[in-house]
Design a protein around this motif. Structure first.
Motif, PDB file in Angstrom:
ATOM      1  N   ALA A  12      41.791  21.555  33.005  1.00 37.00           N
ATOM      2  CA  ALA A  12      43.003  22.226  32.551  1.00 37.00           C
ATOM      3  C   ALA A  12      43.594  21.418  31.399  1.00 37.00           C
ATOM      4  CB  ALA A  12      44.010  22.318  33.690  1.00 37.00           C
ATOM      5  N   PRO A  13      44.340  22.067  30.548  1.00 35.23           N
ATOM      6  CA  PRO A  13      44.974  21.313  29.463  1.00 35.23           C
ATOM      7  C   PRO A  13      46.003  20.326  30.020  1.00 35.23           C
ATOM      8  CG  PRO A  13      45.737  23.594  29.488  1.00 35.23           C
ATOM      9  CD  PRO A  13      44.650  23.483  30.507  1.00 35.23           C
ATOM     10  N   ALA A  14      46.257  19.274  29.295  1.00 35.92           N
ATOM     11  CA  ALA A  14      47.252  18.285  29.700  1.00 35.92           C
ATOM     12  C   ALA A  14      48.635  18.923  29.731  1.00 35.92           C
ATOM     13  CB  ALA A  14      47.245  17.110  28.733  1.00 35.92           C
ATOM     14  N   VAL A  15      49.409  18.542  30.718  1.00 34.69           N
ATOM     15  CA  VAL A  15      50.766  19.051  30.870  1.00 34.69           C
ATOM     16  C   VAL A  15      51.728  17.878  30.715  1.00 34.69           C
ATOM     17  CG1 VAL A  15      52.404  20.103  32.460  1.00 34.69           C
ATOM     18  CG2 VAL A  15      50.030  20.880  32.432  1.00 34.69           C
ATOM     19  N   THR A  16      52.739  18.051  29.902  1.00 31.32           N
ATOM     20  CA  THR A  16      53.765  17.032  29.735  1.00 31.32           C
ATOM     21  C   THR A  16      55.032  17.506  30.419  1.00 31.32           C
ATOM     22  OG1 THR A  16      52.839  16.379  27.604  1.00 31.32           O
ATOM     23  CG2 THR A  16      55.118  15.715  28.061  1.00 31.32           C
ATOM     24  N   VAL A  17      55.492  16.729  31.367  1.00 34.20           N
ATOM     25  CA  VAL A  17      56.731  17.049  32.073  1.00 34.20           C
ATOM     26  C   VAL A  17      57.874  16.379  31.326  1.00 34.20           C
ATOM     27  CG1 VAL A  17      58.030  16.821  34.221  1.00 34.20           C
ATOM     28  CG2 VAL A  17      55.547  17.228  34.280  1.00 34.20           C
TER      29      VAL A  17
END
Length: 186
Positions: A12-17
């Motif tokens: 999955a693509p990287a997620v930035t919180v």
């Protein structure tokens, strides 16, 4: 049937919180004082513009050192260009509070008050003063987001559980003038 199809490896693509972060900076003028002097404290609450989101329900608490006496009626908002400024309360002095503020990324709000330096201060010592700020990432009260995770409530900065860390402090030490003998020629 009994056969299966392998789906292979996928990613999955990287997620930035992005979470709100309210920084509390504190200063006092004059920085050095003597017993009986009145000093002005300034607390600046800032939500950084980069990598942040809206901080809701911003609250502030400041309990004065025993050697400082709050000067009634001096708790005020300074420069505070925010949509929802905090509501100030000095009814519990020497504990001063503010609550209900909302800071968008890049916004800041100053809170000022005055205190008299008491005669119990030690010459050459300091009178510390610390302010604590807490905030949330969602408006209003949000509880039990997931019935599968008891820790799925909104972060409020209370520190329990450990990831409930929406809290910051700002500290300043007021320097107390030292006693020095003075000679005079007569």
């Amino acid at each position: 049937g009994s056969g299966g199809t392998s789906l292979g490896v996928s990613s999955a693509p990287a997620v930035t919180v992005i979470e709100p972060q309210v920084n509390a900076a504190k200063s006092v003028l004059p920085a050095t004082a003597d017993a009986g002097d009145t000093v002005t404290y300034t607390v600046t609450l800032t939500n950084p513009a980069a990598n942040s989101t809206t901080a809701y329900d911003v609250s502030w608490l400041d309990t004065l050192d025993v050697n400082l006496t709050y000067q009634a009626g001096t708790l005020a908002l300074g420069a505070c260009a925010v949509a929802v400024p905090p509501t100030l309360n000095d009814a519990g002095a020497p504990t001063l509070t503010a609550s209900g503020g909302q800071l968008e990324p890049g916004q800041s709000c100053q809170i000022t008050f005055q205190a008299a330096v008491g005669y119990g201060v030690s010459p050459g010592g300091t009178a510390p003063n610390t302010a604590t700020t807490q905030w949330t990432s969602l408006p209003g009260v949000v509880n039990n987001v997931s019935s599968y995770n008891p820790d799925s409530d909104e972060r409020t900065g209370t520190g329990a559980p450990a990831q409930n860390d929406y809290s910051s402090t700002g500290t300043v030490n007021l320097a107390v003038q030292n006693v020095a003998p003075v000679k005079h020629l007569l």
